[in-house]
Design a protein around this motif. Structure first.
Motif, short mmCIF file in Angstrom:
data_model
loop_
_atom_site.label_atom_id
_atom_site.label_comp_id
_atom_site.label_asym_id
_atom_site.label_seq_id
_atom_site.Cartn_x
_atom_site.Cartn_y
_atom_site.Cartn_z
N ILE A 102 0.88 -1.19 -0.35
CA ILE A 102 0.00 0.07 -0.17
C ILE A 102 0.86 1.31 0.03
O ILE A 102 0.57 2.00 -0.74
N ALA A 103 1.87 1.34 0.82
CA ALA A 103 2.81 2.41 1.00
C ALA A 103 3.39 2.79 -0.42
O ALA A 103 3.76 3.77 -0.85
N LYS A 104 3.96 1.62 -0.99
CA LYS A 104 4.64 1.72 -2.19
C LYS A 104 3.98 2.26 -3.44
O LYS A 104 4.32 3.26 -4.01
N ILE A 105 2.65 1.81 -3.59
CA ILE A 105 1.74 2.15 -4.55
C ILE A 105 1.28 3.60 -4.15
O ILE A 105 1.57 4.45 -5.22
N ALA A 106 0.95 3.96 -3.04
CA ALA A 106 0.57 5.51 -2.88
C ALA A 106 1.60 6.27 -2.86
O ALA A 106 1.52 7.43 -3.71
N THR A 107 2.81 5.81 -2.77
CA THR A 107 4.13 6.91 -2.66
C THR A 107 4.49 7.06 -4.08
O THR A 107 4.84 8.35 -4.65
N GLU A 108 4.54 5.79 -4.76
CA GLU A 108 5.37 5.72 -6.06
C GLU A 108 4.34 6.09 -7.23
O GLU A 108 4.71 6.52 -8.28
N GLU A 109 3.03 5.61 -7.06
CA GLU A 109 1.96 5.98 -8.00
C GLU A 109 0.85 6.63 -7.96
O GLU A 109 0.40 7.24 -8.99
N LYS A 110 0.62 7.23 -6.60
CA LYS A 110 -0.61 8.00 -6.53
C LYS A 110 0.01 9.45 -5.76
O LYS A 110 -0.82 10.41 -5.82
#
Ligand code: FE2
Length: 286
Positions: A102-110
Motif C-alpha cells: 500500500i505504501a509503495k503504490i501510494a507513494t510511487e504511483e499516487k
C-alpha cells in the motif's frame, strides 16, 4: 490476485467494550456489539483473511502512516478515557506484505507519501482494538491498521490512499476487508454537561443528528457523488471523527466518484457521548 470482499463503516465507542463487561454499562450497546459480531460472521463467510482497519484514533501530523507489524500483542488502556477502557488484552497477526505494498503504490504511483512501519513499540489505537476485540478474538483475521486521524490532510489525498489500498489488495494474494472505524458527527459533550449517565447516550446538538441522518439517507440511496462533494464541509462543521478521513479513504478504495452502491445499515444510527454512530456495510461494486 487478491480480492476486496467486504467493506464497512463501523463504530468503536468504549461503551461497546463496557457493554460486554459486568457493571453499570452491561448490555448498553447490545445492538452495536451484535452488529460487529454479524460483520465478523459475514467476513468469515466470505473467506476474508486480512482486515484493513482505517483507524480514526491514530493521530498523524504529516504524510500517512500504516502499522505494518507482523504481530501485535499487549494490554491496552486508553489515555483519553482510562476510566472507560482499561486493561484490554489483545493479540493479532499482521500482514506486513500488503502494508508495505500500500505504501509503495501510494507513494510511487499516487503521489501521496505513505510510510509502512515495522516497529514493535508502535502500538495499535482503539479505533482498531475495540472492533477487533469484538470481531477477531480468535485471531481469525490478520490485521493492518492505517492512521486516519489526519490533522493537516486533504480528503482527496485520503481518497488516493484508498485507491492505493485497493490496488495493493488486487496485486496481493488473499481475500480482504476494509473497515472504516470512526463516527459520523463527533462533537463530544462539553465537560460541564457530564453530570449523569445520560450523556453517554445522547447527541451534543440536534443539528449534528439531523445532518448525520441526512448523510445516512444519502448513503442508503447510493448518492456518493453528492456525499463526496459535501464531505469536507460536513466533516468540519459536524466535527467528524478524524475529519472523516477514514470515510474518504474507504470511498477511494470503493471506486471514488463512481461509487454508487446502496449502503446496508447493520446497526441503526445511535448517539454516544455527544457523537453520531452507525454500523453500515458498503457493498463492493461488481
Ligand atoms: Fe472514537
Amino acid at each position: 490476485m487478491g480480492k476486496l470482499a467486504f467493506a464497512a463503516k463501523i463504530a468503536h465507542v468504549p461503551t461497546m467494550y463496557l457493554s460486554e463487561q459486568e457493571g453499570p454499562f452491561k448490555g448498553c450497546r447490545q445492538q452495536a456489539c451484535d452488529g460487529h459480531r454479524a460483520i465478523s460472521q459475514r467476513m468469515r463467510d466470505l473467506g476474508v483473511d486480512t482486515v484493513i482497519v482505517l483507524d480514526s484514533h491514530w493521530l498523524i501530523n504529516n504524510a500517512y502512516h500504516i502499522n505494518g507489524n507482523s504481530h501485535f500483542k499487549g494490554v491496552f488502556t486508553s489515555n483519553e478515557f482510562p476510566h472507560l477502557l482499561s486493561n484490554m488484552a489483545y493479540e493479532y497477526q499482521g500482514n506486513p506484505e500488503v502494508a508495505d505494498l500500500i505504501a509503495k503504490i501510494a507513494t510511487e504511483e499516487k503521489g501521496v507519501t505513505v510510510r509502512s512501519h515495522h516497529v514493535d513499540s508502535l502500538k495499535l489505537e482503539y479505533g482498531t482494538l475495540v472492533p477487533m476485540w469484538l470481531m477477531n478474538g480468535d485471531q481469525a483475521f490478520k490485521i493492518v491498521s492505517v492512521a486516519c486521524l489526519c490533522t493537516v490532510h486533504d480528503h482527496q489525498e485520503s481518497a488516493r490512499v484508498g485507491e492505493a489500498i485497493r490496488e495493493a489488495i488486487e496485486r496481493s494474494e488473499g481475500t480482504f476487508a476494509i473497515l472504516a472505524s470512526g463516527s459520523l458527527s463527533h462533537a463530544i459533550h462539553p465537560n460541564t454537561t457530564l453530570k449523569t449517565m445520560e450523556h453517554f447516550f445522547t447527541i451534543s446538538n440536534e443539528f449534528y443528528k439531523q445532518v448525520d441522518l441526512r448523510v445516512v439517507d444519502l448513503w442508503k440511496e447510493g448518492r456518493f457523488a453528492e456525499f463526496t462533494r459535501m464531505l469536507p464541509l460536513y466533516a468540519k462543521t459536524c466535527h467528524g471523527e478524524g475529519l472523516m478521513h477514514d470515510t474518504a479513504m474507504l470511498l477511494g478504495a470503493l471506486g471514488g466518484e463512481n461509487y454508487a452502491e446502496k449502503v446496508e445499515i447493520v446497526t441503526d444510527y445511535f448517539e454516544a457521548a455527544g457523537t453520531g454512530q452507525v454500523n453500515a456495510v458498503f457493498p463492493i461494486a461488481a
